[in-house]
Design an enzyme around this catalytic site. Structure first.
Site, PDB file in Angstrom:
ATOM      1  N   ASP A  67       6.069  -3.923  10.549  1.00 38.57           N
ATOM      2  CA  ASP A  67       4.610  -3.773  10.660  1.00 38.57           C
ATOM      3  C   ASP A  67       4.120  -3.906  12.104  1.00 38.57           C
ATOM      4  O   ASP A  67       3.146  -3.279  12.514  1.00 38.57           O
ATOM      5  CB  ASP A  67       3.873  -4.780   9.758  1.00 38.57           C
ATOM      6  N   SER A  70       7.942  -5.493   6.529  1.00 40.03           N
ATOM      7  CA  SER A  70       7.589  -6.526   7.518  1.00 40.03           C
ATOM      8  C   SER A  70       8.452  -7.776   7.417  1.00 40.03           C
ATOM      9  O   SER A  70       7.943  -8.904   7.339  1.00 40.03           O
ATOM     10  CB  SER A  70       6.113  -6.908   7.346  1.00 40.03           C
ATOM     11  N   ARG A 118       0.837  -1.204   0.000  1.00 42.82           N
ATOM     12  CA  ARG A 118       0.000   0.000   0.000  1.00 42.82           C
ATOM     13  C   ARG A 118       0.867   1.246   0.000  1.00 42.82           C
ATOM     14  O   ARG A 118       1.934   1.280   0.620  1.00 42.82           O
ATOM     15  CB  ARG A 118      -0.860   0.052   1.263  1.00 42.82           C
TER      16      ARG A 118
END
Length: 917
Positions: free
Chosen positions: A656, A602, A539
């Site tokens: 994350d 992440s 994103r």
């Protein structure tokens, strides 16, 4: 020739006149289609009443649970004994069921009489007699040296709490043995058998004869899910959804319900269709006021009903010239076999004359025609009433399955159905007329209900053996409190190793410093970009933060990462990411704007500052080359330069988990732990600087990214890893690594379930031993299926649909087992998460020297969000293992992207404060 025609005309006219005469006299016994539909509706209402816990005590149709949960699947095998007690004779049977797949049954049986002094005497003498007969049979057949499972067919209403137990509610038919009512008949039989020291049997099942009929037919036709007996007595059973049976715990699967429909109408529900003849028969019976439906239908009563009608017609001068015989006055002189004989095609009239003559009557031709028609009306009414009740059952089955059209088979037995020449045809025709949306096959039980009892025993034996094997597999995933405490202790040890300079390199939990040293304080403001990379999608976000009001607005766009990019070169991966930026910046009207950017990455990175992160290793299916050991922030900057379209200020690289903690910390100042339970598994927390030997300085706190997914890579949790975990690990992209993650995260749970299902199917415990091609496909059983299958709102029918999507033709029982497997795998995952989290909260409590710790944990990830029970089990485990910690789990609504922007904002604020100093 004219004389022949005249005689034919006379006979036809005579027949018509006699039929009209009888029709007028028995007008109330002729039931219209509307009346039958009405009876069908009344019976449906009674079924519902009988199934309800609160309404069952007053229901006339008792709907007794039988605890028969499965029908034969063809894999049954072995030698079984069966007893049949309930009619004029008592039968002992040995059943040999062949090797699986052949559906071959060999039977040897012996009939024994049931004298009146036995069936109406003392109860203990009755069961001793049965045990003596069994011993005689076993001796004759040379079975005394064997221990054999036994099924008891007991054709009387019993309340069961398990398959091998039954409390007699009341005797029916001609049985009246004293001291048996309200006692467990299996226990009575077992005590009687124990007196025979030389025989050894294990009573596995108590079966109603109707259930036995259904099971006998189900062995030959898997579509059979209804059993009906129309013989000395009448009854029906069928497979009901457990969710509809209030009388039994649990709502998974199906159970056979013994309706005991013979008592339908005992509460007055059929008074409008009962006639004066029915009332007279009832008053003269052994049990007045009871079994009223049965008294209009079954073989014990049809002959007597005909006798009462003929006597009344004779008294009214409508038969035999008004003359009666002493035999016609004698109860029981006309039997159902006589009724059947009188209705035979062609020989019927001759049989009628013979039977009436034997009764001391002198019937005319007209009398014989009239009597034959009386028999037709009585037996046709019986078939009609049976058809209405059976149609109600079939409608219920169809509605339970939510089908427009039902295909099913009804197993049939009983002397009336077998010997009456017209009965089956009449019954079938009326049933099909009442339920046109059901395709019904009627299958005659050739071997009777005794074989059925053996089949129930065989199924119980199979299910028992299968259950043991399934439980053995599920037990591998059941962690004791001691095991969870051990995991908690080992995780705590690994935390300490990871934080210390000397042991850090050996630690499986890497405890990576993130250089995030502060939480949001509410003064952050401005516009920030965030990039979130951690799964198959990434994103790009614009985050607007307003000062003081703790108000954040976000705009984002999601882009896919194709597999060839995930596993291509590092340059291709970062170029792919960067080429998505212009679209987003144009869309947001920010082309050319230089904004601070937070990069959520992440994967395990070793950081030396907040904007530097060296990738240690890829996880979660990523394999891009030339990245491990490199600074991914530099790689992103290089890709931006190659694009040469915009300039971005990369302020922070963020895991994350850290982003999740910061997002929740913005809302709740008590939040100092972040947890991800999604595709991957990880946790971060705020650690005292003095405990972090890898970083200079003792003041304040720093967020530690534990990277706990690698916990156990040194073999410390091998004692709880199963063969299925090892298979999943061996087939993964990184064998031997991320072992804890592979037992807990969404990327692997579905695959663990798939491996278990394959193993159970290979052992013939699922899907009839047939492994579908789709089930052989790695990754086909996604973790989202676990969440769907374990949903409390989902009926087993929907579970079966999910399995059908995977090419698995499952039975109800298969669906239950699959649901249990999913539950065991996901429960273990949640408990392991709980043990890890308990380790960190206990560490924080002890580090701060607190008696009790109150802390909030920010949580994100699809597993946590979508699984119906995961969060509850996680919380329960933490409470159990860390009782002095008050832990609140807070769902991160906006994900780690917002967290990256907040970290960037906090970093900017701290940078500004440093400058001002």
């Amino acid at each position: 020739m004219f004389a022949v025609h005249l005689m034919a005309f006379y006979f036809t006219k005579l027949k018509e006149d006699q039929i009209k005469k009888v029709d007028r006299f028995l007008y109330h016994m002729r039931l219209s289609d509307e009346t039958l539909l009405d009876i069908m509706a009344r019976f449906q209402a009674e079924m519902q009443k009988g199934l309800g816990k609160d309404t069952n005590p007053t229901a006339s149709v008792k709907m007794l649970p039988t605890f028969v949960r499965a029908i034969p699947d063809g894999s049954e095998k072995g030698e079984f004994l069966s007893l049949d007690l309930g009619g004029s004779k008592f039968r002992v049977l040995k059943v040999q069921v062949s090797e699986e797949g052949k559906r071959n049954v060999q039977m040897e049986s012996q009939f024994y009489p049931t004298p009146n002094e036995i069936i109406r005497g003392n109860g203990s003498e009755l069961f001793e007699y049965v045990a003596d007969c069994l011993a005689d049979f076993m001796k004759t057949k040379g079975l005394k040296h064997k221990k054999l499972p036994l099924g008891l067919t007991f054709s009387f209403p019993c309340r069961q709490t398990k398959l091998e137990e039954g409390i007699l509610l009341s005797w029916t038919k001609k049985f009246k043995a004293r001291g048996v009512q309200d006692t467990d008949v299996v226990d009575c039989l077992a005590k009687a058998i124990k007196k025979h020291k030389d025989i050894d049997v294990d009573i596995l099942a108590l079966v109603n004869d109707t259930v036995g009929t259904m099971m006998t037919c189900a062995y030959d036709d898997p579509y059979c899910e209804v059993g009906v007996i129309i013989g000395t007595g009448t009854n029906a059973c069928y497979m009901e959804d457990m969710s509809n049976i209030d009388l039994v715990e649990g709502d998974e699967g199906r159970m056979c319900i013994n309706t005991e429909w013979g008592a339908f109408g005992d509460d007055g529900a059929l008074e409008d269709i009962r006639t004066e003849f029915d009332r007279e028969l009832d008053l003269g019976s052994l049990n007045p006021g009871k079994q009223l439906f049965e008294k209009m239908i079954s073989g014990l009563y049809l002959g007597e009903l005909v006798r009462i009608i003929l006597l009344k017609m004779a008294k009214a001068g409508l038969l035999f010239g008004g003359k009666k015989s002493s035999a016609l006055h004698t109860k029981g002189k006309i039997e159902t076999r006589h009724v059947a004989a009188m209705e035979k095609y062609k020989e019927g009239l001759a049989n009628t004359r013979e039977i009436l003559t034997d009764l001391g009557l002198e019937p005319s031709e007209a009398d014989c025609i009239a009597v034959q028609h009386v028999c037709t009306i009585v037996s046709f009414r019986s078939a009609n009433l049976c058809a209405a009740a059976l149609a109600a059952i079939l409608t219920r089955l169809r509605e339970n399955k939510k089908l427009v059209r039902l295909r099913t088979t009804v197993g049939m037995d009983g002397t009336v159905y077998k010997i009456h020449p017209q009965y089956p045809k009449r019954l079938h025709k009326v049933v099909r007329k009442l339920v046109p949306n059901c395709d019904v096959r009627f299958l005659l039980s050739e071997s009777g209900s005794t074989k059925g009892a053996a089949m129930v025993t065989a199924v119980a034996s199979r299910v028992q053996a299968q259950r043991k094997q399934i439980d053995k597999v599920l037990a591998l995933f059941q962690l004791t409190q001691e095991q969870l405490k051990a995991v908690q202790g080992k995780m705590r040890t690994e935390f300490e190793y990871g934080l210390k300079r000397d042991t850090h390199l050996l630690a499986t939990v890497k405890m990576l410093p993130t250089y995030v040293c502060g939480m949001p304080d509410g003064t952050e403001k401005g516009k920030f970009l965030a990039l979130d990379l951690g799964g198959t999608n990434f994103r790009v976000l614009l985050v607007k933060i307003r000062s003081g009001r703790r108000s954040v607005r976000m705009y984002n766009k999601i882009f896919a990462i194709p597999l060839e990019i995930m596993q291509g070169t590092g340059e291709e991966l970062f170029d792919h990411i960067v080429q998505c930026f212009p679209d987003f910046l144009d869309y947001m009207g920010l082309k050319g704007a230089q904004l601070p950017l937070g990069f959520t990455f992440s994967f395990p990175c070793r950081q030396t500052s907040i904007d530097k992160g060296t990738l240690i290793e890829w996880t979660k299916g990523f394999k891009a080359t030339d990245c491990e050991g490199e600074d991914v922030v530099d790689m992103l900057r290089e890709a931006i330069k190659r694009r040469n379209e915009f300039d971005l200020d990369i302020v922070a690289i963020v895991n994350d988990t850290v982003g999740t903690m910061m997002t929740c910390g913005y809302e709740d100042p008590n939040c100092e732990i972040g947890l991800i339970a999604g595709t991957g598994s990880n946790m971060c927390y705020m650690e005292e600087m003095k405990n972090i030997e890898l970083v200079e300085g003792d003041e304040g706190k720093m967020c530690i990214n534990t990277e706990w997914g690698g916990f156990g890579d040194n073999g410390c949790i091998d004692d709880i890893r199963t063969q299925y975990d090892k298979k999943v690990d061996e087939g993964s992209l990184n064998p031997g690594k991320q072992r804890y993650e592979k037992m807990t995260s969404g990327m692997y749970l579905g695959e663990i379930v798939r491996q278990i299902l394959i193993d159970l199917t290979k052992h013939g415990l699922l899907f009839r031993g047939q492994i579908s091609e789709r089930l052989r496909t790695r990754g086909i059983f996604e973790t989202k299926f676990l969440s769907q299958i374990e949903s409390d709102r989902l009926a087993l029918l929907q579970v079966r649909r999910i399995l059908q999507q995977l090419g698995l033709d499952s039975t109800c029982e298969d669906s239950i087992v699959v649901k249990e497997v999913c539950g065991a795998v996901s429960r273990r995952a949640a408990q392991l998460y709980g043990a890890g989290l308990a380790a960190i909260v206990e560490k924080r409590r002890e580090d701060q020297g607190l008696e009790n710790l109150k802390v909030t944990v920010g949580v994100d990830g699809t597993l946590y969000k979508l699984h119906p029970h995961f969060s509850r089990i996680l919380q329960e485990t933490v409470k159990e293992l860390a009782p002095r910690c008050d832990v609140t789990l807070m769902l991160s609504e906006d994900g780690s992207g917002k967290g990256a922007a907040l970290i960037t904002a906090v970093a900017k604020r701290l940078q500004q404060a440093q400058k001002e100093k």
